[in-house]
Design a protein around this motif. Structure first.
Motif, mmCIF file in Angstrom:
data_model
loop_
_atom_site.group_PDB
_atom_site.id
_atom_site.type_symbol
_atom_site.label_atom_id
_atom_site.label_comp_id
_atom_site.label_asym_id
_atom_site.label_seq_id
_atom_site.Cartn_x
_atom_site.Cartn_y
_atom_site.Cartn_z
ATOM 1 N N LEU A 153 0.920 29.030 -10.561
ATOM 2 C CA LEU A 153 0.459 29.464 -8.665
ATOM 3 C C LEU A 153 1.711 29.782 -8.125
ATOM 4 O O LEU A 153 2.465 29.141 -8.232
ATOM 5 N N PRO A 154 1.622 30.529 -7.289
ATOM 6 C CA PRO A 154 2.694 30.451 -6.321
ATOM 7 C C PRO A 154 3.218 29.182 -5.795
ATOM 8 O O PRO A 154 2.182 28.403 -5.066
ATOM 9 N N CYS A 155 3.911 28.727 -5.510
ATOM 10 C CA CYS A 155 4.739 27.502 -4.870
ATOM 11 C C CYS A 155 5.011 27.164 -3.504
ATOM 12 O O CYS A 155 5.901 28.497 -3.328
ATOM 13 N N PRO A 156 3.986 26.729 -2.457
ATOM 14 C CA PRO A 156 4.518 26.288 -0.928
ATOM 15 C C PRO A 156 5.519 25.756 -0.910
ATOM 16 O O PRO A 156 6.707 25.498 -1.672
ATOM 17 N N GLU A 157 6.649 26.654 0.273
ATOM 18 C CA GLU A 157 7.806 26.997 -0.004
ATOM 19 C C GLU A 157 8.222 25.235 0.257
ATOM 20 O O GLU A 157 9.212 24.630 0.116
ATOM 21 N N GLN A 158 7.819 24.573 0.981
ATOM 22 C CA GLN A 158 8.081 22.837 0.638
ATOM 23 C C GLN A 158 8.142 22.416 -0.122
ATOM 24 O O GLN A 158 8.215 21.455 0.003
ATOM 25 N N PHE A 159 7.546 22.651 -1.513
ATOM 26 C CA PHE A 159 7.514 21.770 -2.405
ATOM 27 C C PHE A 159 7.940 22.301 -3.708
ATOM 28 O O PHE A 159 7.975 21.939 -4.661
ATOM 29 N N LYS A 160 9.016 23.331 -2.962
ATOM 30 C CA LYS A 160 9.856 23.805 -4.271
ATOM 31 C C LYS A 160 10.419 23.165 -5.372
ATOM 32 O O LYS A 160 11.099 22.967 -6.452
ATOM 33 N N GLU A 161 11.394 22.217 -4.243
ATOM 34 C CA GLU A 161 12.126 21.132 -4.644
ATOM 35 C C GLU A 161 11.250 19.828 -5.521
ATOM 36 O O GLU A 161 11.929 19.899 -6.619
ATOM 37 N N MET B 278 -1.165 16.144 -2.424
ATOM 38 C CA MET B 278 -1.335 15.739 -3.177
ATOM 39 C C MET B 278 -3.260 16.246 -3.866
ATOM 40 O O MET B 278 -2.888 16.349 -5.375
ATOM 41 N N LEU B 279 -3.120 17.525 -2.773
ATOM 42 C CA LEU B 279 -3.730 18.675 -3.264
ATOM 43 C C LEU B 279 -3.410 19.282 -4.180
ATOM 44 O O LEU B 279 -4.327 19.970 -5.608
ATOM 45 N N PHE B 280 -1.924 20.051 -3.864
ATOM 46 C CA PHE B 280 -1.526 21.109 -4.720
ATOM 47 C C PHE B 280 -1.588 20.676 -6.045
ATOM 48 O O PHE B 280 -1.881 21.483 -7.218
ATOM 49 N N LEU C 235 0.357 -0.962 -0.062
ATOM 50 C CA LEU C 235 -0.160 -0.155 0.288
ATOM 51 C C LEU C 235 1.099 0.876 0.056
ATOM 52 O O LEU C 235 0.413 1.965 -0.646
ATOM 53 N N ASP C 236 2.105 1.722 0.778
ATOM 54 C CA ASP C 236 2.994 2.451 0.781
ATOM 55 C C ASP C 236 3.732 2.640 -0.197
ATOM 56 O O ASP C 236 3.228 3.828 -0.809
ATOM 57 N N GLU C 237 3.905 1.375 -1.557
ATOM 58 C CA GLU C 237 4.319 2.223 -3.158
ATOM 59 C C GLU C 237 3.195 2.358 -4.019
ATOM 60 O O GLU C 237 3.412 2.967 -4.478
ATOM 61 N N TYR C 238 1.883 1.435 -3.068
ATOM 62 C CA TYR C 238 0.766 2.169 -4.226
ATOM 63 C C TYR C 238 0.667 3.856 -3.966
ATOM 64 O O TYR C 238 -0.199 4.351 -4.912
ATOM 65 N N PHE C 239 0.159 4.074 -2.684
ATOM 66 C CA PHE C 239 0.222 5.465 -2.668
ATOM 67 C C PHE C 239 1.022 6.362 -2.790
ATOM 68 O O PHE C 239 0.994 7.342 -3.606
ATOM 69 N N GLU C 240 2.565 6.464 -2.765
ATOM 70 C CA GLU C 240 3.168 6.793 -3.936
ATOM 71 C C GLU C 240 3.272 7.145 -5.645
ATOM 72 O O GLU C 240 3.519 8.002 -5.656
ATOM 73 N N LEU C 241 3.133 5.925 -6.286
ATOM 74 C CA LEU C 241 2.960 5.622 -7.204
ATOM 75 C C LEU C 241 1.542 7.173 -7.527
ATOM 76 O O LEU C 241 1.802 7.612 -8.708
ATOM 77 N N LEU C 242 0.575 6.777 -6.426
ATOM 78 C CA LEU C 242 -0.439 7.691 -6.934
ATOM 79 C C LEU C 242 0.674 9.817 -6.964
ATOM 80 O O LEU C 242 -0.671 10.219 -7.133
ATOM 81 N N ALA C 243 0.954 9.604 -5.864
ATOM 82 C CA ALA C 243 1.480 10.902 -5.918
ATOM 83 C C ALA C 243 2.540 11.700 -6.386
ATOM 84 O O ALA C 243 2.684 12.730 -6.730
ATOM 85 N N LEU D 36 9.227 13.867 3.061
ATOM 86 C CA LEU D 36 8.071 15.097 3.581
ATOM 87 C C LEU D 36 7.281 13.622 4.437
ATOM 88 O O LEU D 36 6.631 12.620 5.005
ATOM 89 N N ASN D 37 6.024 14.907 5.835
ATOM 90 C CA ASN D 37 5.877 13.860 6.237
ATOM 91 C C ASN D 37 4.947 13.890 6.126
ATOM 92 O O ASN D 37 3.837 14.313 4.919
ATOM 93 N N GLU D 38 3.607 12.912 6.856
ATOM 94 C CA GLU D 38 2.411 12.336 6.009
ATOM 95 C C GLU D 38 0.991 13.976 6.196
ATOM 96 O O GLU D 38 0.505 13.538 5.083
ATOM 97 N N GLU D 39 1.479 15.231 6.672
ATOM 98 C CA GLU D 39 0.323 15.906 6.271
ATOM 99 C C GLU D 39 0.392 16.664 4.950
ATOM 100 O O GLU D 39 -0.043 17.091 4.672
ATOM 101 N N GLN D 40 2.139 16.804 4.593
ATOM 102 C CA GLN D 40 3.142 17.312 3.713
ATOM 103 C C GLN D 40 2.484 16.518 2.504
ATOM 104 O O GLN D 40 2.423 16.953 1.402
ATOM 105 N N LYS D 41 2.317 15.309 2.494
ATOM 106 C CA LYS D 41 2.244 14.258 1.461
ATOM 107 C C LYS D 41 1.097 14.667 1.164
ATOM 108 O O LYS D 41 0.955 14.441 -0.157
ATOM 109 N N LYS D 42 -0.093 14.496 2.204
ATOM 110 C CA LYS D 42 -1.751 15.030 2.192
ATOM 111 C C LYS D 42 -1.388 16.266 1.025
ATOM 112 O O LYS D 42 -2.504 17.067 0.459
#
Length: 559
Positions: free
Chosen positions: A515-523, A502-504, A457-465, A493-499
């Motif tokens: 769109l302005p990119c949140p700092e934690q996602f710039k890389e 997915m939305l961003f 399931l972890d690999e699956y969720f990673e594929l979805l992202a 990323l932590n779990e909250e950042q991963k969620k």
């Protein structure tokens, strides 16, 4: 009366059975009938006494409305145009708003009463045989092929909330006898190899054994074979029946042109060629062929292929796995079913579904096709689990279950943009990207599945992202290290950042660029802007369709 039957120019697998029945109806009345898919200049230039426009899926609303508005201009009186079919039945008010057509000219549900079109007779159009000839008027090739299409029942007692059948066919009932349906087609058009039954819930039929007896008698018992009579025999049969049409003559000419290569006897070849050459100057091709039938038929019969081919029956809408038991499966196993289609729409039905598959296997069924609804009330992990269960059943039983994930779209919407409460646009796009590469098929092999969807399931969720390009061209980006770079950033990323990610990244690529990119996602964001223009990866080995049908009508989400 000159009647025009119109199917809008959407892509669809099955021919328009409703229009095919309406054609039979009007030809019974002595009317001249023509069929068109989309628009055609030669059709627009003619005058029509009545026009019927069919509709299909609600997400093809715009295409259907365009067709309706186009053909409303081709009748002197708009009261001469009628609209029917699935979409029109589900949203008549929307059709009225978009076209201005009168409510009385929208034919909802089944066409069982001709008084709704102003005709004074008691003919039930829904129970008439299909007119296959109208399909000769279009170049469009329906993926379902040239097969028998039929119903033995209408309606469904289940009334599932996601389904349109309770609106379209509110009452479950048995239709006309399947043997007579097939015999009628054979007499008129010649035999066909396969049978597609489009019943919504065939296992609800009051006497399944009697239905199976009829299907066996009609030539679709287990191990059934089919010998193609060839175009010559079919066209000659139709000439004898009094049928005359340019397309019949063209079929015969094309068949004879290819057939001459089969003839080994110099004497027979000489006779054959004399007849064929003589046909070039005849004014009445059909009568000429009938006059030379006694000379030509022995040559055809000597050299035509008589190889017996397997023929299959397909309950194309699937059977209700909850109803399957030994008694029912013993009946179904008497038939030439390939594949047996069973839906697995809810993980809560896991035990019943697995029991149904094991029962089918016990009765000798080895090929199963599986519809799997997602994006409804399910969660992404439930889709993975249902697919994984099929892989484990394949391994346990030594059978082949091919899964077809079907994305839910509400029947009251005119687009495919709906996102289920537990899904995101990004996760839907990821599933669509996987299915696009696999042509909509989740194959039976475990290695194939775990590569496509992940081993855990972890690999699956990673594929979805994962970015869409990295999913679709996996070997390329794994090979050059791009995927590993993305994985390193994603796993940091932590779990909250991963969620939040997915939305961003559910925004389109063009939106992400502005769109302005949140700092934690710039890389990590640049990976979602990659566009690969090389050759598509192929990791679909073994993904062979186990049906004579083409089930590759998967919806591909656009970025």
């Amino acid at each position: 009366m000159r009647v025009l039957l119109v199917e809008p120019n959407y892509k669809n697998k099955y021919p328009p059975m409703g229009l095919m029945k309406i054609s039979t109806y009007h030809k019974m009345l002595g009317d001249e009938v023509h069929f068109v898919k989309g628009t055609k200049p030669s059709i627009d230039a003619e005058v029509w006494d009545r026009i019927y426009v069919t509709t299909l899926f609600t997400f093809d609303f715009a295409i259907s409305v365009e067709a309706i508005n186009h053909y409303m201009r081709l009748v002197d009186n708009v009261d001469s145009l009628y609209v029917g079919g699935i979409m029109a039945s589900l949203m008549p008010d929307r059709v009225i708003e978009a076209t201005g057509i009168a409510r009385s000219h929208i034919l909802t549900g089944l066409f069982t009463d001709t008084s709704v079109v102003g005709d004074d007779n008691n003919i039930n159009v829904d129970q008439l045989p299909l007119d296959y000839d109208i399909l000769e008027e279009t170049d469009y090739k329906y993926p379902a092929g040239d097969n028998y299409f039929a119903y033995t029942t209408r309606g469904c007692p289940n009334h599932c909330s996601f389904c349109a059948v309770p609106i379209l066919e509110p009452n479950f009932h048995v239709t006309n006898n399947i043997i007579e349906q097939i015999n009628t087609i054979d007499r008129k058009y010649g035999p066909k190899q396969h049978l597609l039954l489009l019943d919504n819930n065939v296992l609800n039929t009051p006497n399944l054994e009697a239905l199976v007896d009829d299907l066996c008698a009609a030539g679709f018992g287990r191990g059934a074979k089919y010998v193609d009579p060839g175009a010559y025999n079919i066209v000659m049969m139709r000439y004898h029946n009094g049928d005359r049409a340019d397309f019949l003559d063209k079929k015969m000419i094309a068949y004879l042109e290819k057939f001459k290569k089969r003839i080994k006897s110099p004497e027979m070849l000489d006779t054959f060629l004399q007849i064929v050459i003589g046909a070039e100057d005849t004014e009445n091709f059909a009568e000429y062929m009938l006059e030379h039938e006694a000379e030509l038929t022995p040559i055809i019969e000597k050299y035509r292929s008589k190889t017996a081919k397997s023929r299959y029956l397909d309950f194309n809408q699937g059977v209700d796995g909850r109803k399957i038991n030994d008694e029912i499966m013993a009946q179904l196993a008497r038939l030439a079913i390939k594949p047996l289609r069973i839906a697995f729409d809810d993980i809560r039905l896991k035990d019943k579904y697995c029991a149904a598959v094991r029962t089918a296997h016990k009765h000798g069924i080895k090929e199963i096709s599986n519809y799997i609804l997602f994006n409804y009330k399910d969660k992404p992990e439930e889709l993975y689990e249902r697919l994984r269960i099929n892989i484990e059943l394949n391994r346990e039983l030594g059978i082949k279950i091919f899964s077809f994930p079907m994305k839910y779209s509400p029947i009251d919407r005119t687009d495919r943009d709906y996102i289920g409460v537990n899904w995101t646009k990004k996760s839907i796009r990821a599933i669509s990207a996987i299915l696009q590469v696999t042509k909509g098929v989740v194959a039976a092999g475990s290695d194939f599945f775990y590569k496509a969807f992940g081993r855990t399931l972890d690999e699956y969720f990673e594929l979805l992202a994962m970015p869409r390009e990295l999913i679709m061209f996996r070997y390329h980006f794994e090979g050059n290290g791009t995927t590993a770079q993305w994985q390193k950033l994603y796993r940091s990323l932590n779990e909250e950042q991963k969620k939040e990610l997915m939305l961003f990244v559910s925004h389109t690529v063009s939106e992400l660029k502005t769109l302005p990119c949140p700092e934690q996602f710039k890389e990590i964001l640049p990976f979602y802007l990659i566009k690969y223009n090389g050759k598509k990866d192929q990791f679909t080995d073994g993904a062979t369709q186990l049906s004579f049908m083409d089930d590759s009508d998967v919806v591909i989400e656009e970025e």
